[in-house]
Design a protein around this motif. Sequence first.
Motif, PDB file in Angstrom:
ATOM      1  N   UNK A 149      67.089 -22.367  23.815  1.00  0.00           N
ATOM      2  CA  UNK A 149      67.706 -23.271  22.851  1.00  0.00           C
ATOM      3  C   UNK A 149      66.732 -23.897  21.868  1.00  0.00           C
ATOM      4  N   UNK A 150      65.627 -23.206  21.564  1.00  0.00           N
ATOM      5  CA  UNK A 150      64.619 -23.746  20.656  1.00  0.00           C
ATOM      6  C   UNK A 150      64.950 -23.400  19.211  1.00  0.00           C
ATOM      7  N   UNK A 151      64.686 -24.341  18.289  1.00  0.00           N
ATOM      8  CA  UNK A 151      64.922 -24.078  16.876  1.00  0.00           C
ATOM      9  C   UNK A 151      63.664 -23.507  16.225  1.00  0.00           C
ATOM     10  N   UNK A 152      63.764 -23.191  14.933  1.00  0.00           N
ATOM     11  CA  UNK A 152      62.663 -22.531  14.230  1.00  0.00           C
ATOM     12  C   UNK A 152      61.398 -23.382  14.223  1.00  0.00           C
ATOM     13  N   UNK A 153      61.533 -24.689  14.025  1.00  0.00           N
ATOM     14  CA  UNK A 153      60.361 -25.556  13.956  1.00  0.00           C
ATOM     15  C   UNK A 153      59.687 -25.652  15.321  1.00  0.00           C
ATOM     16  N   UNK A 154      60.466 -25.719  16.384  1.00  0.00           N
ATOM     17  CA  UNK A 154      59.879 -25.760  17.731  1.00  0.00           C
ATOM     18  C   UNK A 154      59.090 -24.497  18.020  1.00  0.00           C
ATOM     19  N   UNK A 155      59.620 -23.344  17.608  1.00  0.00           N
ATOM     20  CA  UNK A 155      58.905 -22.088  17.800  1.00  0.00           C
ATOM     21  C   UNK A 155      57.636 -22.053  16.946  1.00  0.00           C
ATOM     22  N   UNK A 156      57.736 -22.572  15.716  1.00  0.00           N
ATOM     23  CA  UNK A 156      56.563 -22.604  14.843  1.00  0.00           C
ATOM     24  C   UNK A 156      55.462 -23.472  15.443  1.00  0.00           C
ATOM     25  N   UNK A 157      55.815 -24.619  15.994  1.00  0.00           N
ATOM     26  CA  UNK A 157      54.817 -25.507  16.588  1.00  0.00           C
ATOM     27  C   UNK A 157      54.184 -24.874  17.826  1.00  0.00           C
ATOM     28  N   UNK A 158      54.978 -24.162  18.624  1.00  0.00           N
ATOM     29  CA  UNK A 158      54.417 -23.470  19.790  1.00  0.00           C
ATOM     30  C   UNK A 158      53.444 -22.384  19.354  1.00  0.00           C
ATOM     31  N   UNK A 159      53.775 -21.693  18.265  1.00  0.00           N
ATOM     32  CA  UNK A 159      52.880 -20.662  17.744  1.00  0.00           C
ATOM     33  C   UNK A 159      51.588 -21.264  17.225  1.00  0.00           C
ATOM     34  N   UNK A 160      51.672 -22.416  16.570  1.00  0.00           N
ATOM     35  CA  UNK A 160      50.461 -23.085  16.092  1.00  0.00           C
ATOM     36  C   UNK A 160      49.589 -23.528  17.262  1.00  0.00           C
ATOM     37  N   UNK A 161      50.194 -24.075  18.293  1.00  0.00           N
ATOM     38  CA  UNK A 161      49.416 -24.490  19.473  1.00  0.00           C
ATOM     39  C   UNK A 161      48.734 -23.286  20.115  1.00  0.00           C
ATOM     40  N   UNK A 162      49.400 -22.149  20.092  1.00  0.00           N
ATOM     41  CA  UNK A 162      48.794 -20.936  20.641  1.00  0.00           C
ATOM     42  C   UNK A 162      47.541 -20.557  19.860  1.00  0.00           C
ATOM     43  N   UNK A 163      47.617 -20.638  18.539  1.00  0.00           N
ATOM     44  CA  UNK A 163      46.434 -20.364  17.719  1.00  0.00           C
ATOM     45  C   UNK A 163      45.301 -21.317  18.075  1.00  0.00           C
ATOM     46  N   UNK A 164      45.616 -22.606  18.219  1.00  0.00           N
ATOM     47  CA  UNK A 164      44.596 -23.619  18.495  1.00  0.00           C
ATOM     48  C   UNK A 164      43.988 -23.440  19.883  1.00  0.00           C
TER      49      UNK A 164
ATOM     50  N   UNK B 156      41.549 -20.110  19.422  1.00  0.00           N
ATOM     51  CA  UNK B 156      40.415 -20.846  18.883  1.00  0.00           C
ATOM     52  C   UNK B 156      40.409 -20.974  17.379  1.00  0.00           C
ATOM     53  N   UNK B 157      41.569 -20.870  16.732  1.00  0.00           N
ATOM     54  CA  UNK B 157      41.670 -21.000  15.278  1.00  0.00           C
ATOM     55  C   UNK B 157      42.389 -22.308  14.960  1.00  0.00           C
ATOM     56  N   UNK B 158      41.690 -23.232  14.302  1.00  0.00           N
ATOM     57  CA  UNK B 158      42.242 -24.566  14.010  1.00  0.00           C
ATOM     58  C   UNK B 158      43.098 -24.523  12.744  1.00  0.00           C
ATOM     59  N   UNK B 159      44.133 -23.711  12.763  1.00  0.00           N
ATOM     60  CA  UNK B 159      44.969 -23.492  11.579  1.00  0.00           C
ATOM     61  C   UNK B 159      45.943 -24.638  11.370  1.00  0.00           C
ATOM     62  N   UNK B 160      46.483 -24.711  10.148  1.00  0.00           N
ATOM     63  CA  UNK B 160      47.566 -25.628   9.859  1.00  0.00           C
ATOM     64  C   UNK B 160      48.891 -25.028  10.298  1.00  0.00           C
ATOM     65  N   UNK B 161      49.974 -25.622   9.842  1.00  0.00           N
ATOM     66  CA  UNK B 161      51.312 -25.234  10.278  1.00  0.00           C
ATOM     67  C   UNK B 161      52.023 -24.333   9.280  1.00  0.00           C
ATOM     68  N   UNK B 162      51.420 -24.088   8.102  1.00  0.00           N
ATOM     69  CA  UNK B 162      52.129 -23.359   7.053  1.00  0.00           C
ATOM     70  C   UNK B 162      52.618 -21.989   7.497  1.00  0.00           C
ATOM     71  N   UNK B 163      51.722 -21.165   8.035  1.00  0.00           N
ATOM     72  CA  UNK B 163      52.088 -19.790   8.345  1.00  0.00           C
ATOM     73  C   UNK B 163      53.259 -19.724   9.303  1.00  0.00           C
ATOM     74  N   UNK B 164      53.197 -20.540  10.346  1.00  0.00           N
ATOM     75  CA  UNK B 164      54.229 -20.479  11.389  1.00  0.00           C
ATOM     76  C   UNK B 164      55.589 -20.932  10.865  1.00  0.00           C
TER      77      UNK B 164
ATOM     78  N   UNK C 215      58.826 -24.600  -0.545  1.00  0.00           N
ATOM     79  CA  UNK C 215      57.980 -25.771  -0.752  1.00  0.00           C
ATOM     80  C   UNK C 215      57.982 -26.563   0.543  1.00  0.00           C
ATOM     81  N   UNK C 216      56.826 -26.583   1.205  1.00  0.00           N
ATOM     82  CA  UNK C 216      56.720 -27.210   2.523  1.00  0.00           C
ATOM     83  C   UNK C 216      55.729 -28.356   2.475  1.00  0.00           C
ATOM     84  N   UNK C 217      56.180 -29.520   2.920  1.00  0.00           N
ATOM     85  CA  UNK C 217      55.307 -30.673   3.091  1.00  0.00           C
ATOM     86  C   UNK C 217      54.747 -30.597   4.505  1.00  0.00           C
ATOM     87  N   UNK C 218      53.459 -30.329   4.621  1.00  0.00           N
ATOM     88  CA  UNK C 218      52.867 -30.109   5.940  1.00  0.00           C
ATOM     89  C   UNK C 218      52.648 -31.393   6.715  1.00  0.00           C
TER      90      UNK C 218
END
Length: 360
Positions: A146-161, A165-173, A186-189
Amino acid sequence: MSETLIHEAARRFTATFGDLPAGTVFVPGRVNLIGEHVDYNDGLVLPMTVREGTAVSWARADHAHISIRAADLGESDHFASSEPPRPHDTSWRSYVRGMVAELGLPADAGVDMLVHGNLPRGSGLSSSASFCVALGRALNDALGLGLDAISLAKAAQRTEHEWAGVACGIMDQVAVAAGNAGRALLLDCRDLAMQQFALPPDWAVAIVDSGVTRGLVDGEYNSRREQCEKAARKLGLASLRDADRGSLDNANLSALEYKRALHVVDEITRVRRASEAIAASDLEAMTCVLREGHVSLRDLFEVSVPLVDRLVEAVDDILKERGAARMTGAGFGGSIVVVLERAALPELQQALDRPVRPVF
């Protein structure tokens, strides 16, 4: 193109696991029109999705393991969802195990998956974000999380971090999880507010691969983030999102910190200008933004390379006032993005000495 990828992923799943998949998900890659290296500074970005991406076919299994086949690599992995990931291992297995850990799957979760994609790694088109979000969507569907797109994006960002070991922002996800084909996002990060802009029908967007494969974990990407954070601390700010040219001029920044911060401040302004240019169908204004953006990445943020610079110059020489190019992605190689008159696309494809792949 996504339909072909989905069909092929399902076919390979059946060949691998001996049964039809219960479902197949597709997540595109992304190209960033403008707004580079500002997502981890809480800035504004303007990405859009591309046609290529990652497909994952899945089915529930009666074993208590995650069993996955990376079809394009000819490799597999099989592990319990409770098995610890391997931090800072940049192999594809680390991304899989990281997503499983970040999603917090039940210990007895059993899922078979097959991954098939056509995004070249190191091209600056967010292959890792596409891969992680596609895995997340497949597991979300398979286990009813039951996860939405933003929840999946945040999990993907945490995986990168945490696991790559990549301290990326949230844009790509967010771009690959929530973007729509043919629209700039247009995304406000800072607060993840989003607005979608339909591109003018007489415009085209294309990608040209420089042929220089870039990597993010050789220290350069993370060092740029550290330099920006140090500049923000000297300014007494939470992030460079709140800086302006006046505050930079009055701060005790080193020459290097000043250059990095100036790029961020001006790049956020360029994102706003680009959004206005799209809304007004003003290609001339968009061309100026792209050219200024590349110069800033080359001279202030110092993430371009000579081959990419020459490729950008070649495209600009061909197009003149009919469009412009700039490097896209984190830099140190990868692809360039071109925004141009649609009528000029055939000429660019003919004149350039390498493939020009339309996105829109």
